[in-house]
Write a protein that holds these residues in place. Sequence first.
Motif, mmCIF file in Angstrom:
data_model
loop_
_atom_site.group_PDB
_atom_site.id
_atom_site.type_symbol
_atom_site.label_atom_id
_atom_site.label_comp_id
_atom_site.label_asym_id
_atom_site.label_seq_id
_atom_site.Cartn_x
_atom_site.Cartn_y
_atom_site.Cartn_z
ATOM 1 N N THR A 49 0.693 -1.318 -0.411
ATOM 2 C CA THR A 49 0.132 -0.078 -0.103
ATOM 3 C C THR A 49 0.896 1.307 -0.174
ATOM 4 O O THR A 49 0.164 2.470 -0.476
ATOM 5 N N SER A 50 1.827 1.454 0.824
ATOM 6 C CA SER A 50 3.168 2.472 0.938
ATOM 7 C C SER A 50 3.195 2.619 -0.363
ATOM 8 O O SER A 50 4.140 3.182 -1.324
ATOM 9 N N ILE A 51 3.412 1.874 -1.380
ATOM 10 C CA ILE A 51 5.024 1.714 -2.842
ATOM 11 C C ILE A 51 3.504 2.306 -3.448
ATOM 12 O O ILE A 51 3.747 2.964 -4.440
ATOM 13 N N ILE A 53 1.514 4.737 -3.010
ATOM 14 C CA ILE A 53 0.909 5.594 -3.003
ATOM 15 C C ILE A 53 1.384 6.372 -2.851
ATOM 16 O O ILE A 53 1.936 7.689 -3.449
ATOM 17 N N SER A 54 3.133 6.011 -2.733
ATOM 18 C CA SER A 54 4.182 6.792 -3.378
ATOM 19 C C SER A 54 3.981 7.212 -4.653
ATOM 20 O O SER A 54 4.636 8.033 -5.707
ATOM 21 N N ILE A 55 4.446 6.065 -5.597
ATOM 22 C CA ILE A 55 4.015 6.139 -6.764
ATOM 23 C C ILE A 55 3.178 6.893 -7.485
ATOM 24 O O ILE A 55 3.258 7.781 -8.482
ATOM 25 N N LEU A 57 1.782 9.259 -5.770
ATOM 26 C CA LEU A 57 1.904 10.725 -5.611
ATOM 27 C C LEU A 57 3.351 11.308 -6.395
ATOM 28 O O LEU A 57 3.403 12.683 -6.799
ATOM 29 N N SER A 58 3.865 10.374 -6.982
ATOM 30 C CA SER A 58 5.350 10.869 -7.588
ATOM 31 C C SER A 58 4.669 11.282 -9.174
ATOM 32 O O SER A 58 4.809 12.150 -9.663
ATOM 33 N N TYR A 62 4.289 14.811 -10.724
ATOM 34 C CA TYR A 62 5.620 15.104 -11.984
ATOM 35 C C TYR A 62 4.572 16.080 -13.073
ATOM 36 O O TYR A 62 4.605 16.558 -13.234
#
Length: 68
Positions: A49-51, A53-55, A57-58, A62
């Motif tokens: 889930t953290s990965i 969300i990180s992708i 948001l990135s 961008y």
Amino acid sequence: MTGLPKLLMTIGVIIFIIGFAMKFINLGKLPGDIFIKKGNTTFYFPVVTSIVISIVLSAVLYLISRFR
């Protein structure tokens, strides 16, 4: 339209997307998240889930920086 109105509209769109994701997408219980329950103790660590969300948001940040 520059400055504060544009920033507020961008933040509003981001909040809308996050709200939509939380309502219709089952975040927090993805395969790969660590969930251990022993007796009265529960340990939960949302790795995947953290990965995700990180992708997301990135990508959003961008796109925001690309159109600035």
